[in-house]
Write a protein that holds these residues in place. Structure first.
Motif, short mmCIF file in Angstrom:
data_model
loop_
_atom_site.label_atom_id
_atom_site.label_comp_id
_atom_site.label_asym_id
_atom_site.label_seq_id
_atom_site.Cartn_x
_atom_site.Cartn_y
_atom_site.Cartn_z
N SER A 21 0.82 -1.22 0.00
CA SER A 21 0.00 0.00 0.00
C SER A 21 0.86 1.27 0.00
N ALA A 22 2.17 1.11 0.25
CA ALA A 22 3.02 2.31 0.39
C ALA A 22 2.97 3.19 -0.86
N ASP A 23 2.91 2.53 -2.02
CA ASP A 23 2.93 3.29 -3.26
C ASP A 23 1.52 3.56 -3.80
N ARG A 24 0.51 3.08 -3.11
CA ARG A 24 -0.87 3.24 -3.64
C ARG A 24 -1.73 4.00 -2.62
N GLN A 25 -2.39 3.26 -1.72
CA GLN A 25 -3.31 3.91 -0.80
C GLN A 25 -2.62 5.01 0.01
N PHE A 26 -1.37 4.75 0.40
CA PHE A 26 -0.65 5.74 1.22
C PHE A 26 -0.42 7.03 0.43
N ARG A 27 -0.02 6.87 -0.82
CA ARG A 27 0.27 8.03 -1.65
C ARG A 27 -1.01 8.85 -1.90
N HIS A 28 -2.11 8.17 -2.24
CA HIS A 28 -3.37 8.88 -2.47
C HIS A 28 -3.89 9.48 -1.16
N GLY A 29 -3.67 8.77 -0.08
CA GLY A 29 -4.11 9.25 1.23
C GLY A 29 -3.41 10.55 1.61
N LYS A 30 -2.14 10.65 1.29
CA LYS A 30 -1.41 11.88 1.64
C LYS A 30 -1.98 13.07 0.89
N ARG A 31 -2.45 12.82 -0.35
CA ARG A 31 -3.07 13.90 -1.12
C ARG A 31 -4.40 14.33 -0.45
N LEU A 32 -5.13 13.33 0.03
CA LEU A 32 -6.40 13.61 0.71
C LEU A 32 -6.14 14.47 1.95
N ILE A 33 -5.13 14.08 2.71
CA ILE A 33 -4.81 14.79 3.95
C ILE A 33 -4.38 16.23 3.65
N ALA A 34 -3.60 16.40 2.56
CA ALA A 34 -3.16 17.75 2.19
C ALA A 34 -4.38 18.61 1.85
N GLU A 35 -5.34 18.04 1.12
CA GLU A 35 -6.54 18.82 0.74
C GLU A 35 -7.45 19.09 1.93
N LEU A 36 -7.39 18.21 2.93
CA LEU A 36 -8.21 18.43 4.12
C LEU A 36 -7.63 19.54 4.99
N GLY A 37 -6.39 19.91 4.69
CA GLY A 37 -5.75 20.99 5.45
C GLY A 37 -5.53 20.65 6.91
N VAL A 38 -5.13 19.42 7.18
CA VAL A 38 -4.86 19.01 8.58
C VAL A 38 -3.72 19.86 9.11
N ARG A 39 -3.91 20.40 10.32
CA ARG A 39 -2.88 21.29 10.85
C ARG A 39 -2.54 20.97 12.30
N ALA A 40 -1.50 21.63 12.78
CA ALA A 40 -1.02 21.40 14.15
C ALA A 40 -2.17 21.61 15.13
N GLY A 41 -2.30 20.71 16.08
CA GLY A 41 -3.32 20.84 17.12
C GLY A 41 -4.63 20.14 16.78
N ASP A 42 -4.82 19.69 15.52
CA ASP A 42 -6.08 19.04 15.15
C ASP A 42 -6.24 17.68 15.84
N HIS A 43 -7.50 17.37 16.14
CA HIS A 43 -7.85 16.03 16.61
C HIS A 43 -8.46 15.29 15.42
N VAL A 44 -7.88 14.15 15.10
CA VAL A 44 -8.22 13.47 13.83
C VAL A 44 -8.60 12.02 14.10
N LEU A 45 -9.65 11.57 13.40
CA LEU A 45 -10.05 10.16 13.47
C LEU A 45 -9.86 9.52 12.10
N ASP A 46 -9.10 8.42 12.07
CA ASP A 46 -8.87 7.65 10.85
C ASP A 46 -9.75 6.40 10.94
N VAL A 47 -10.82 6.36 10.16
CA VAL A 47 -11.74 5.21 10.21
C VAL A 47 -11.26 4.19 9.18
N GLY A 48 -10.91 2.99 9.65
CA GLY A 48 -10.36 1.96 8.76
C GLY A 48 -8.88 2.22 8.52
N SER A 49 -8.14 2.39 9.60
CA SER A 49 -6.73 2.84 9.52
C SER A 49 -5.77 1.76 9.04
#
Ligand SMILES: C[S@@+](CC[C@H](N)C(=O)[O-])C[C@H]1O[C@@H](n2cnc3c(N)ncnc32)[C@H](O)[C@@H]1O
Length: 271
Positions: A21-49
């Motif tokens: 998954s390193a080159d697939r789900q992980f790579r696409h996931g990082k794009r998702l996280i960037a678009e979500l604008g996750v920032r310092a101090g956020d509380h985040v839930l990863d469903v199906g981690s």
């Protein structure tokens, strides 16, 4: 409702998922996280981690003032994820259908990366996620597009429609439940979210051979890809699928393509 067949996962498939998954789900996931604008101090839930690669990345973004919780119903994958746990990152066995134990309004961001298609019933998890988010909180997800199935899935469906495989119908628990962009917009809106973006993105990748393509799908589906067939027929089905995949060989390998839906929405601030 668990929504999936847990019985086919093995330590080998779980380890394999971590690598593949390193080159697939992980790579696409990082794009998702960037678009979500996750920032310092956020509380985040990863469903199906899963094995926790993406949650570990997110923990680096939220820093020590933030927190990431990853939940997944597969104990073997949670075990691997737990090796990544630290002060701001924890994992537990959990389920999108059992989120009621988590407090309302406690997360800034909830995401499901390559998980939504494993949920046969999507309304209740979305309603729960809406409850868990703070006003203005964001949800992000990536999932397969029903109207653009990837090539391997299409070939598999075709092969399994023939005898002797057709005598062994797949259980609905073991097959993905994809949606179209329109259905996804309806589901998110129906749960109270304001949709910011739903995109169907090209999902093209190459595998060195049919065996590698099938191994990737087996690890990603926790053994459900062909898991319903008796052992003797499974290897025959793998060979049949491999043979059909060869028609799509290019100099870069077997070309697999489909589309992935990428969605970002938020809980209105006035809720
Ligand atoms: C393809 S993996 C994605 C894992 C991880 N999100 C990633 O980006 O690598 C799909 C994951 O969905 C999880 N899953 C399936 N049904 C679920 C449910 N009802 N609730 C939560 N997670 C679920 C599986 O256990 C599996 O780990």
């Amino acid at each position: 409702m668990s929504g999936l067949s847990l019985v086919f996962d093995t330590p080998q498939l779980a380890q394999d998922y971590e690598l593949r998954s390193a080159d697939r789900q992980f790579r696409h996931g990082k794009r998702l996280i960037a678009e979500l604008g996750v920032r310092a101090g956020d509380h985040v839930l990863d469903v199906g981690s899963g094995t926790g690669l993406l949650a570990e990345h997110v923990a680096g973004l939220v820093g020590l003032t933030g927190k990431v919780l990853g939940i997944d119903p597969l104990p073997l994958r949670v075990e691997i994820a737990q090796q990544k746990a630290k002060a701001n990152l924890s994992f537990q066995v959990g389920n999108a259908y059992a989120l009621d134990g988590l407090p309302s309004g406690s997360f800034d961001v909830v995401y499901l990366n390559a998980v939504f298609h494993w949920l046969p019933e999507k309304t209740e998890p979305l309603r729960q996620i809406h409850r868990l988010l703070k006003p203005g909180g964001r949800i992000g997800l990536t999932t397969g597009a029903k109207d653009h199935p990837n090539r391997l899935q299409a070939i598999k469906r075709e092969v399994l429609s023939r005898e002797p495989y057709a005598s062994y119908p797949e259980s609905r628990d073991g097959t993905p439940h994809w949606v179209t962009a329109v259905e996804l917009a309806g589901l998110l809106g129906g749960a109270g979210f304001t949709v910011q973006k739903i995109e169907a993105q090209e999902n093209v990748h190459h595998q060195p051979d049919g065996r590698a393509a099938i191994a990737f799908s087996q690890a990603s589906s926790f053994g459900n890809f062909l898991g319903h067939l008796p052992e003797s027929l499974r290897s025959q089905a793998i060979e049949d699928i491999q043979r059909e995949l060869e028609a799509f060989r290019t100099p870069e390998g077997i070309r697999l393509e489909g589309k992935r839906l990428f969605a970002i929405a938020h809980k209105p601030a006035s809720h």
